[in-house]
Design an enzyme around this catalytic site. Structure first.
Site, short mmCIF file in Angstrom:
data_model
loop_
_atom_site.label_atom_id
_atom_site.label_comp_id
_atom_site.label_asym_id
_atom_site.label_seq_id
_atom_site.Cartn_x
_atom_site.Cartn_y
_atom_site.Cartn_z
N LYS A 1 1.04 13.87 1.47
CA LYS A 1 -0.57 14.64 1.09
C LYS A 1 -0.42 15.78 0.78
O LYS A 1 -1.30 16.65 0.07
CB LYS A 1 -1.47 13.74 2.15
CG LYS A 1 -1.89 12.38 2.27
CD LYS A 1 -2.26 11.77 2.96
CE LYS A 1 -1.96 9.68 3.21
NZ LYS A 1 -3.02 9.83 2.43
N LYS B 1 -8.18 13.58 5.39
CA LYS B 1 -7.24 12.10 4.94
C LYS B 1 -6.42 12.57 6.35
O LYS B 1 -6.02 13.74 6.63
CB LYS B 1 -6.70 11.56 3.51
CG LYS B 1 -6.20 13.89 3.39
CD LYS B 1 -5.54 13.60 1.56
CE LYS B 1 -6.22 13.46 0.95
NZ LYS B 1 -6.09 12.36 -0.01
N ARG B 2 -5.99 11.58 6.47
CA ARG B 2 -4.61 11.97 7.23
C ARG B 2 -3.33 12.72 6.86
O ARG B 2 -2.76 12.87 6.13
CB ARG B 2 -3.67 9.46 7.20
CG ARG B 2 -2.90 9.61 8.14
CD ARG B 2 -2.31 8.74 7.88
NE ARG B 2 -1.81 7.12 6.59
CZ ARG B 2 -0.61 7.54 6.34
NH1 ARG B 2 0.33 8.34 7.22
NH2 ARG B 2 -0.05 7.55 5.36
N LYS C 1 -14.73 8.21 -3.70
CA LYS C 1 -16.05 8.24 -2.55
C LYS C 1 -15.97 10.28 -3.17
O LYS C 1 -17.67 9.77 -3.46
CB LYS C 1 -15.85 8.70 -1.72
CG LYS C 1 -15.63 6.96 -0.54
CD LYS C 1 -14.85 7.40 0.45
CE LYS C 1 -14.09 6.08 0.97
NZ LYS C 1 -13.38 5.97 2.13
N THR D 1 -8.50 6.11 -1.41
CA THR D 1 -9.94 5.56 -1.73
C THR D 1 -11.17 6.70 -1.70
O THR D 1 -11.68 7.05 -1.95
CB THR D 1 -10.11 4.97 -0.93
OG1 THR D 1 -10.04 5.19 0.40
CG2 THR D 1 -9.49 3.27 -1.55
N HIS E 1 1.11 -0.72 0.36
CA HIS E 1 -0.03 -0.10 0.01
C HIS E 1 0.92 1.13 0.01
O HIS E 1 0.64 2.24 0.31
CB HIS E 1 -1.09 0.04 0.91
CG HIS E 1 -2.04 -0.76 1.59
ND1 HIS E 1 -3.25 -0.43 0.58
CD2 HIS E 1 -2.12 -2.14 1.11
CE1 HIS E 1 -4.33 -2.06 1.24
NE2 HIS E 1 -3.36 -2.60 1.12
#
Length: 808
Positions: free
Chosen positions: A549, A543-544, A655, A651, A355
């Site tokens: 990110k 998100k985390r 969504k 993911t 991942h």
């Protein structure tokens, strides 16, 4: 399936309240009614699961075992009622008994069994495996407190315990008769008897693993699978001799040590005790799981020699890697197999999903810790390593490649290399990610065993993340596609493309989004006391919190917008609300500083009259599945802005897309496949591509050059040093970007290099928003083309190409 009537549910709920709580409906609290509802549905699923097990055993079907340190289940009451086809009846029954169904659903806590995308993916996959009638079991730890509950105090993240089991335990079925014993430490004694080498672990500490099963209902099927969660208990809870002598704390010491294993998700590992606890957690749940699987297999077949024909073990990232040596231990020590037979079965039974390409997440354990805590497992790993190393040397004759691919090297055990050596398949989770694994991260292993490497792009449970959470959009889809076929076949969503020029449809889509924004605004007011402007663009990054990110890139752009307003109060004509939600790992200080920065900026903008009805920033506290379920339908812009080549898949991007939000993003992870179906015209791409990122780093990236030549960037960066009205300076983040700190290179994730391109993409997005007809066309195209990201598609690929199991 026999449909359950409203009256039957009313009677069952009343009965549960009386037998479990000693109360009539009019006496019950909302929490008690929530638990009664869970128990009623649990009973239905438990009976169906018994029948599923019978069919599986009778037909001797191959079974899938999905191991993950996380399963981010969220709330289960509405989801299970939906999948069982009784959601309308349950709502009516609750209303008839004097309760508001929405309040009962809201009373349920999120199950604190995960953190981010890894755990949410596992939960979506369990739903799809069940829906597709694949006999499957998920396995993890029954965490008492999970990760943590996030509280924002004076702009900073504070971690609080998450006592989810107070109500959430209603879903758990204890199975003490199926408990397993897991051993740590001790010394290994070997002896020969009857021509066989026998292994005995003496003076080990033994922990009892007690399974708690959470039933998983599929959609449109009687098939029910299970998520098995292991709780840790001491084999001998109290030393009575010590207790009798008055040494009460010491008498219960073993109990405290055992229970620490299942206390929290991801204990901090920046010290040896934390590392030791993490290793214990991983071996605890892996050993209990393997013993459980093997015991059931022996009960059915009487031998483990056909284990690989009837079982496949999918490990979700490197956390469960110890399944490989643990299988070998069971096959050799318990079943008496020779090494070659045991290895042949093991390597045909285990598959590994990678991942991440981040080196920090490709786990490596200190050799001394492995030797001390898991002495027999260490012996087996060392033998695997030696044999694997011999294969590498014979294939490459290159010491540099041997060093890179070795399992044990430099006093470390490398878990990803162990997965590759001991698994039958290695898959990435998006096309780009899998290419990076093949051509970079695991290139040498791929050259040696190319048949192992595959791709399965991630997917989401579209029934939950569209139909269940967005009833308005669900109704539109059903009207336009002629029914609910899309719930079982997400490719039906493609039919929506035909309505892209239908103004009536686009207006209806806009009205659905408008109502969802209003619903979220009510939620934000009730839960946070925040007043949201529903005329503003809802621009969302949830998100985390991790530097790759690039929440900080988003912040720099907002600072630039704010500064533009200072220079020209009419610079923003379209109101713009930026919504953030993220948890930072407790020991990740930089991530926690970014959270504080977001809140400092939000406070500054909130108190500046110039920004009123023009610019707003909100940090959503304690982001979790249940919050996402309210936010996703209301979101209009999805921020997917990771450094190209760093995000494996994502993911959340799927969504958002499925709910009609438009993506501002880099060509990273599954964004690439989104772009394949959407094209440039239906998303807002920016930034360097993965190959350009690599080239820039190769030539020598100097962020100061970008800082010096872009006045807007320079002004935004300088604001970090100055700080905002709360008096907090973020000079540390400024220095980290321009000079690097703590061993990290300057601007490791290339925020400054992508800043101008990102701002331009945001400007394009804002200009497009000003044309509602065009915006809603793009939104409809996003929904129509999101079907490829359904988890059902991903699970069918696993079943066909890796697991080799039939499915519906």
């Amino acid at each position: 399936m026999t449909p359950l009537t409203t009256q039957a549910l009313e009677e069952s709920l009343s009965s549960k309240l009386m037998t479990n709580f000693g109360k009539a409906p009019e006496e019950a609290t909302e929490g008690e009614m929530m638990r009664a509802s869970a128990l009623v549905l649990r009973d239905i699923m438990a009976m169906r699961e018994v029948e599923t097990r019978k069919r599986t055993r009778l037909n001797r079907k191959k079974q899938v075992h999905y191991l993950s340190m996380e399963f981010l289940m969220g709330r289960s009451l509405m989801k299970n009622a939906y999948n069982l086809g009784v959601l309308p009846q349950l709502k009516e029954a609750l209303e008839h008994l004097g309760f508001k169904s929405g309040d009962i659903f809201e009373a349920e806590p999120d199950a604190a069994l995960g953190n981010g995308g890894l755990g949410r993916l596992a939960a979506c996959y369990l739903d799809s495996m069940t829906t597709l009638d694949i006999p499957a079991t998920g396995y993890s730890i029954c965490y008492e407190l999970g990760l943590f509950k996030q509280k924002i105090v004076e702009g900073q993240q504070v971690e609080l315990p998450d006592h989810w089991k107070d109500l959430g335990a209603a879903w758990l079925l204890p199975k003490p008769a199926e408990a397993q014993r897991v051993s740590f430490g001790g010394t290994i004694r070997e002896f020969w008897n009857d021509g066989h080498l026998h292994i005995v672990n003496e003076n080990a500490t033994t922990v009892t693993a007690i399974p708690y099963d959470m039933e998983i209902a599929g959609y449109g099927t009687d098939h029910v699978n299970v998520l098995r969660l292991w709780d840790a208990r001491p084999a001998n809870p109290v030393d009575m001799n010590l207790f009798g002598r008055g040494e009460y704390l010491k008498a219960a010491e073993e109990q405290a040590m055992a229970e620490a294993i299942a206390k929290i998700l991801y204990p901090e590992d920046n010290h040896m005790e934390g590392k030791s606890l993490r290793l214990k957690q991983q071996y605890f749940f892996v050993s209990a799981t393997i013993q459980s699987i093997c015991t059931k297999h022996l009960d059915t077949y009487g031998t483990l020699k056909n284990f690989h024909e009837k079982n496949v073990i999918q490990i979700n990232d490197t956390h469960p890697t110890l399944v490989i040596p643990e299988l070998m231990r069971v096959f050799i020590d318990d079943a008496g197999m020779n090494w070659d037979d045991a290895w042949s079965i093991t390597t045909q039974s285990v598959a590994y999903t990678n991942h991440t390409v981040l080196a920090e997440a490709l786990e490596r354990w200190p050799q001394t810790l492995m030797e001390r805590r898991l002495p027999r497992i260490w012996q087996i790993i060392l033998e695997i390593s030696n044999r694997w190393q011999k294969r590498i040397e014979d294939f490459y004759h290159d010491p540099a490649k041997t060093e890179k691919m070795a399992i044990v090297w430099g006093n470390e055990v490398r878990m990803a290399n162990l997965c590759i050596a001991g698994g039958m398949a290695v898959n990435g989770v998006s096309g780009l990610h899998s290419d990076i694994l093949r051509n970079d991260v695991f290139r040498d292993a791929c050259n040696m065993e190319p048949q192992k490497f595959q791709n399965v792009t991630n997917g989401i449970d579209h029934r939950r993340w569209l139909s269940e959470i967005n009833p308005g959009l669900d109704g539109l889809i059903k009207d336009l596609t002629g029914g609910d076929a899309y719930l079982s076949d997400a490719s039906v969503l493609q039919k929506l493309d035909a309505f892209a020029d239908d103004k009536t449809v686009l207006d209806r889509l806009a009205e659905i989004k408008r109502k969802n924004k209003e619903l979220f605004a009510v939620h934000a007011k009730r839960s946070r006391g925040v007043l949201l402007n529903t005329d503003a663009i809802f621009d969302v990054q949830v998100k985390r919190l991790h530097e790759y990110k690039r929440q900080l890139l988003n912040v720099l752009h907002i600072i630039a917008l704010y500064q533009r307003l200072q220079d020209n109060p009419n610079a923003i004509t379209q109101p713009h609300t930026f919504l953030f939600g993220a948890k930072a790992a407790p020991g990740y200080e930089v991530a926690k500083r970014i959270i504080r920065l977001i809140n400092s900026l939000a406070d500054q903008i909130d108190h500046d009259p110039i920004c009123r009805d023009k610019l707003q920033v909100v940090f959503l506290e304690n982001y979790r599945v249940s919050l996402a379920e309210v936010l996703m339908p209301a979101s209009e812009v999805s921020q997917q802005i990771s450094t190209a080549g760093k995000e494996a898949s994502g993911t959340g991007n799927m969504k958002f897309m499925m709910n009609g939000a438009l993506t501002v993003g880099t060509l990273d992870g599954a964004n690439v496949e989104m772009h394949d179906v959407l094209g440039d015209e239906n998303m807002f791409l920016f930034g360097l591509h993965a190959d350009e990122v690599a080239a820039l780093r190769q030539e020598g990236y100097v962020p100061l050059r970008w800082y010096n030549r872009d006045p807007g960037l320079r002004q935004a960066m300088d604001a970090l040093r100055t700080g905002f009205r709360d008096g907090v300076s973020y000079d540390d983040l400024y220095q980290r970007l321009l000079q690097g700190m703590g061993g990290s290179p300057a601007d490791e994730y290339l925020l400054l290099a992508d800043f101008a391109s990102y701002c331009e993409a945001e400007d394009r997005m804002t200009a497009t928003y000003a044309d509602p007809y065009r915006w809603n066309q793009i939104s409809l195209h996003n929904i129509a083309r999101s079907g490829i990201f359904a988890a059902d598609r991903a699970i069918a690929q696993y079943a066909d190409n890796i697991w080799h199991v039939p499915h519906k």
